[in-house]
Design a protein around this motif. Sequence first.
Motif, PDB file in Angstrom:
ATOM      1  N   VAL A 155       0.839  -1.200   0.000  1.00 33.35           N
ATOM      2  CA  VAL A 155       0.000   0.000   0.000  1.00 33.35           C
ATOM      3  C   VAL A 155       0.873   1.248   0.000  1.00 33.35           C
ATOM      4  O   VAL A 155       0.712   2.148  -0.832  1.00 33.35           O
ATOM      5  N   THR A 156       1.837   1.294   0.912  1.00 27.15           N
ATOM      6  CA  THR A 156       2.696   2.476   0.988  1.00 27.15           C
ATOM      7  C   THR A 156       3.477   2.687  -0.303  1.00 27.15           C
ATOM      8  O   THR A 156       3.635   3.825  -0.753  1.00 27.15           O
ATOM      9  N   ALA A 157       3.970   1.598  -0.888  1.00 29.61           N
ATOM     10  CA  ALA A 157       4.782   1.730  -2.102  1.00 29.61           C
ATOM     11  C   ALA A 157       3.973   2.391  -3.219  1.00 29.61           C
ATOM     12  O   ALA A 157       4.445   3.319  -3.884  1.00 29.61           O
ATOM     13  N   GLY A 158       2.734   1.927  -3.409  1.00 28.55           N
ATOM     14  CA  GLY A 158       1.893   2.518  -4.447  1.00 28.55           C
ATOM     15  C   GLY A 158       1.589   3.976  -4.162  1.00 28.55           C
ATOM     16  O   GLY A 158       1.657   4.836  -5.048  1.00 28.55           O
ATOM     17  N   LEU A 159       1.257   4.268  -2.907  1.00 26.47           N
ATOM     18  CA  LEU A 159       0.920   5.650  -2.556  1.00 26.47           C
ATOM     19  C   LEU A 159       2.129   6.572  -2.717  1.00 26.47           C
ATOM     20  O   LEU A 159       1.992   7.711  -3.173  1.00 26.47           O
ATOM     21  N   MET A 160       3.318   6.067  -2.384  1.00 29.93           N
ATOM     22  CA  MET A 160       4.517   6.898  -2.536  1.00 29.93           C
ATOM     23  C   MET A 160       4.786   7.166  -4.018  1.00 29.93           C
ATOM     24  O   MET A 160       5.116   8.305  -4.397  1.00 29.93           O
ATOM     25  N   ALA A 161       4.621   6.161  -4.861  1.00 34.30           N
ATOM     26  CA  ALA A 161       4.830   6.360  -6.303  1.00 34.30           C
ATOM     27  C   ALA A 161       3.847   7.406  -6.838  1.00 34.30           C
ATOM     28  O   ALA A 161       4.218   8.297  -7.606  1.00 34.30           O
ATOM     29  N   LEU A 162       2.589   7.307  -6.408  1.00 32.15           N
ATOM     30  CA  LEU A 162       1.579   8.274  -6.851  1.00 32.15           C
ATOM     31  C   LEU A 162       1.921   9.688  -6.371  1.00 32.15           C
ATOM     32  O   LEU A 162       1.772  10.657  -7.119  1.00 32.15           O
ATOM     33  N   THR A 163       2.392   9.792  -5.135  1.00 32.88           N
ATOM     34  CA  THR A 163       2.740  11.105  -4.582  1.00 32.88           C
ATOM     35  C   THR A 163       3.879  11.729  -5.380  1.00 32.88           C
ATOM     36  O   THR A 163       3.853  12.915  -5.712  1.00 32.88           O
ATOM     37  N   LEU A 164       4.888  10.914  -5.717  1.00 32.87           N
ATOM     38  CA  LEU A 164       6.016  11.417  -6.501  1.00 32.87           C
ATOM     39  C   LEU A 164       5.553  11.827  -7.898  1.00 32.87           C
ATOM     40  O   LEU A 164       5.962  12.875  -8.421  1.00 32.87           O
ATOM     41  N   GLN A 165       4.684  11.020  -8.504  1.00 33.74           N
ATOM     42  CA  GLN A 165       4.160  11.358  -9.832  1.00 33.74           C
ATOM     43  C   GLN A 165       3.434  12.701  -9.792  1.00 33.74           C
ATOM     44  O   GLN A 165       3.560  13.512 -10.714  1.00 33.74           O
ATOM     45  N   GLU A 166       2.682  12.935  -8.711  1.00 36.21           N
ATOM     46  CA  GLU A 166       1.971  14.216  -8.565  1.00 36.21           C
ATOM     47  C   GLU A 166       2.951  15.384  -8.509  1.00 36.21           C
ATOM     48  O   GLU A 166       2.599  16.509  -8.850  1.00 36.21           O
ATOM     49  N   MET A 167       4.185  15.107  -8.029  1.00 30.32           N
ATOM     50  CA  MET A 167       5.213  16.144  -7.960  1.00 30.32           C
ATOM     51  C   MET A 167       6.068  16.148  -9.225  1.00 30.32           C
ATOM     52  O   MET A 167       7.155  16.731  -9.247  1.00 30.32           O
ATOM     53  N   ASP A 168       5.573  15.450 -10.273  1.00 35.76           N
ATOM     54  CA  ASP A 168       6.264  15.365 -11.562  1.00 35.76           C
ATOM     55  C   ASP A 168       7.616  14.678 -11.483  1.00 35.76           C
ATOM     56  O   ASP A 168       8.508  14.957 -12.290  1.00 35.76           O
ATOM     57  N   VAL A 169       7.783  13.800 -10.502  1.00 33.13           N
ATOM     58  CA  VAL A 169       8.985  12.971 -10.436  1.00 33.13           C
ATOM     59  C   VAL A 169       8.619  11.599 -11.000  1.00 33.13           C
ATOM     60  O   VAL A 169       7.743  10.931 -10.474  1.00 33.13           O
TER      61      VAL A 169
END
Lengths: 412, 412
Positions: free
Chosen positions: A76-90
């Motif tokens: 769960v955390t891994a997916g949410l972290m990837a999404l958060t980074l994508q939102e920051m254009d990383v």
Amino acid sequence: MPILVMKFGGTSVGSLDRIHRAAKRIGREVANGYDVIVIVSAMSGETNKLVGYVEETSPLFDAREYDAVVSSGENVTAGLMALTLQEMDVPARSWQGWQVPVRTTSAHASARIEEIPSDNILAKFSEGMRVAVVAGFQGISPEGRITTLGRGGSDTTAVAFAAAFEAERCDIYTDVDGVYTTDPRITAKARKLDRIAFEEMLELASLGAKVLQTRSVELAMRYNVKLRVLSSFEEPSDEAGTLVCAEEDIVESNVVAGVAYSREEAKLTLTHVEDRPGIAAAIFGPLADAGVNVDMIVQNISDAGTTDMTFSCPVNEVKRAEKALAAAREANEIGFAELIADTEVAKVSIVGIGMRSHAGVAAKMFKTLRDEGINIKVITTSEIKVSVLIDRKYMELAVQALHDAFELDKAA
Amino acid sequence: MPILVMKFGGTSVGSLDRIHRAAKRIGREVANGYDVIVIVSAMSGETNKLVGYVEETSPLFDAREYDAVVSSGENVTAGLMALTLQEMDVPARSWQGWQVPVRTTSAHASARIEEIPSDNILAKFSEGMRVAVVAGFQGISPEGRITTLGRGGSDTTAVAFAAAFEAERCDIYTDVDGVYTTDPRITAKARKLDRIAFEEMLELASLGAKVLQTRSVELAMRYNVKLRVLSSFEEPSDEAGTLVCAEEDIVESNVVAGVAYSREEAKLTLTHVEDRPGIAAAIFGPLADAGVNVDMIVQNISDAGTTDMTFSCPVNEVKRAEKALAAAREANEIGFAELIADTEVAKVSIVGIGMRSHAGVAAKMFKTLRDEGINIKVITTSEIKVSVLIDRKYMELAVQALHDAFELDKAA
């Protein structure tokens, strides 16, 4: 691009807001020019909840099912972290253990990492991905089932990735700002160490300092991984945290580096064990097979051909130990009169590389405990540590008294 | 041994106690001589919690990461169910989607099952395992990433397993005791149906009756899977639940079988669309690519070379639809004056195979709504259903009035 490994523990990713803050730190390292491998734990509380479910469902659980259940928090955390980074254009994506794959042994609930192929993630880095978010604590067995690495296993995941990818550094973000002389919750005099030797850290971790998993430090030592422990709640700086490093990189140090403890210990004694060659193997073999983590072992002097054998293990493994020993007795592999379990004990240890060259350290420890009226039940020693088993209710008192006696609040 | 598929929804496994009760039902079928494949959903509330995390983190989320996150709830239940069965001495183990593997398309968040190899699980059955617990709702894409099948996807998992393993029956345990003429929460006069035709169930499911996922019914129809919906909270009996079956197995039936609704609908209108061949494809192609589930479509009469195009979709897909249409306009693929979104509508439908041979059913529906003063915004019809879009605030009223008008509280 150089690779950095950053690991975030449960409290550092304990809410969406905290995941966002962690992502900002990751973004800064990407801006610094690193390709980053992020290892995440489950959001705080999640793993405990899942372990609670398993233990309530099945006290003597099938460890393969335990692993399938408790590994889900990290995903769960891994997916949410990837999404958060994508939102920051990383550019980022998540990996679960079996996807990398993180190959481990089949020792469920305490598996060891055997291999981490790097091709999969390196290919994505070369395509422009900047952050690989990997679910920590988990892997896949040769049989294709999910394994977990034991409590704190995400630290080991982080160091293993740092070794496999030859990372420049492995930063372990946690809820403490470094390694302390002892647990600050037990004495306010506890002091943060700037540096600590791998060997000292190993003893502190295995004895319950809970900052880093033992195996992660072993791995870091073996592969010479630069390991830094720091808080995800403080502003970044070059002095932040504690560097875990080789002994020769530490110029001055106290004789005793720290006081460690382990609260949930149990002391088991087998009485009137037949005293013959091979008896220790006959006792501890089945315990090892049952996954019981035996720690201290004491054998009394033989009396009329029999002896008493005392050992310690975590409290929650007592049932398993009892079952394994009963089975071994039934199979006529061992004989004993009684199995006495004392589940109300704790372990307290002093640790320091300086002990090697200083006499009287153990004596000072025993005298300090005596002055507090604390009875010692079991003693074990090594080159750089002395451990005692005492009644659990005296644990805090013992830690405080030893911290004072060795003046750990003062730097060397 | 014959194989039975049993599927337990979120409320049926919503606590350890409920998992235990479900396990007892499974144990009874094992005692009856079945090898059982159990498909489990996430514990109730878990998937919503995870979806909430994803949506809060990233409104236009990467569906691959969404799938990695939201699939984890089912893994937890699968492991706990296997452990519960083991505690009852029923040989069981859990499988996650990628372990079977449940091969799906790459359409993340709404993937379709393409293949379920049976060798892996059959081998375990032949070794004496009696229950395979499979995490529902999930699979693995050709790229090796985790996919999910869309809401209610565990029903589809269950039917797909029943087809792949040629199961004797597929029992769907849920929190309702069968299929009703309409939602009993909306009218107390709703009546349980003993049998319903696949075709009717398809319309009821896709229109929001929420008992079974549409695709599960399609699959059951195609592979002729005996599908039974029943409550996990009632004592087992032969009359329990509703059998979803072929039309010819139903002797007597009402003209209208049920009234369905879908609350969270939105109506979107593109004004002054250029009226040329291919315009519909130019509009709905990009919407499909963006994963927008367009439902009703109405095109007005052309006026001076332009027309208005109206369609409906779930409210939570409106943003995605707007983005896709804006992009298509920017790329000069379509032209329109305005995009008007009405997010306060609901859909109400009457469904029944009997309509084919009875005239005046639609007229009776429209008259009933008129008598209640409810304005109809969009109408679509098919052979066995009539659907209307109305203001959301009148939805309950419309359902109650139609249920009365067609006397659905009385059996045929």
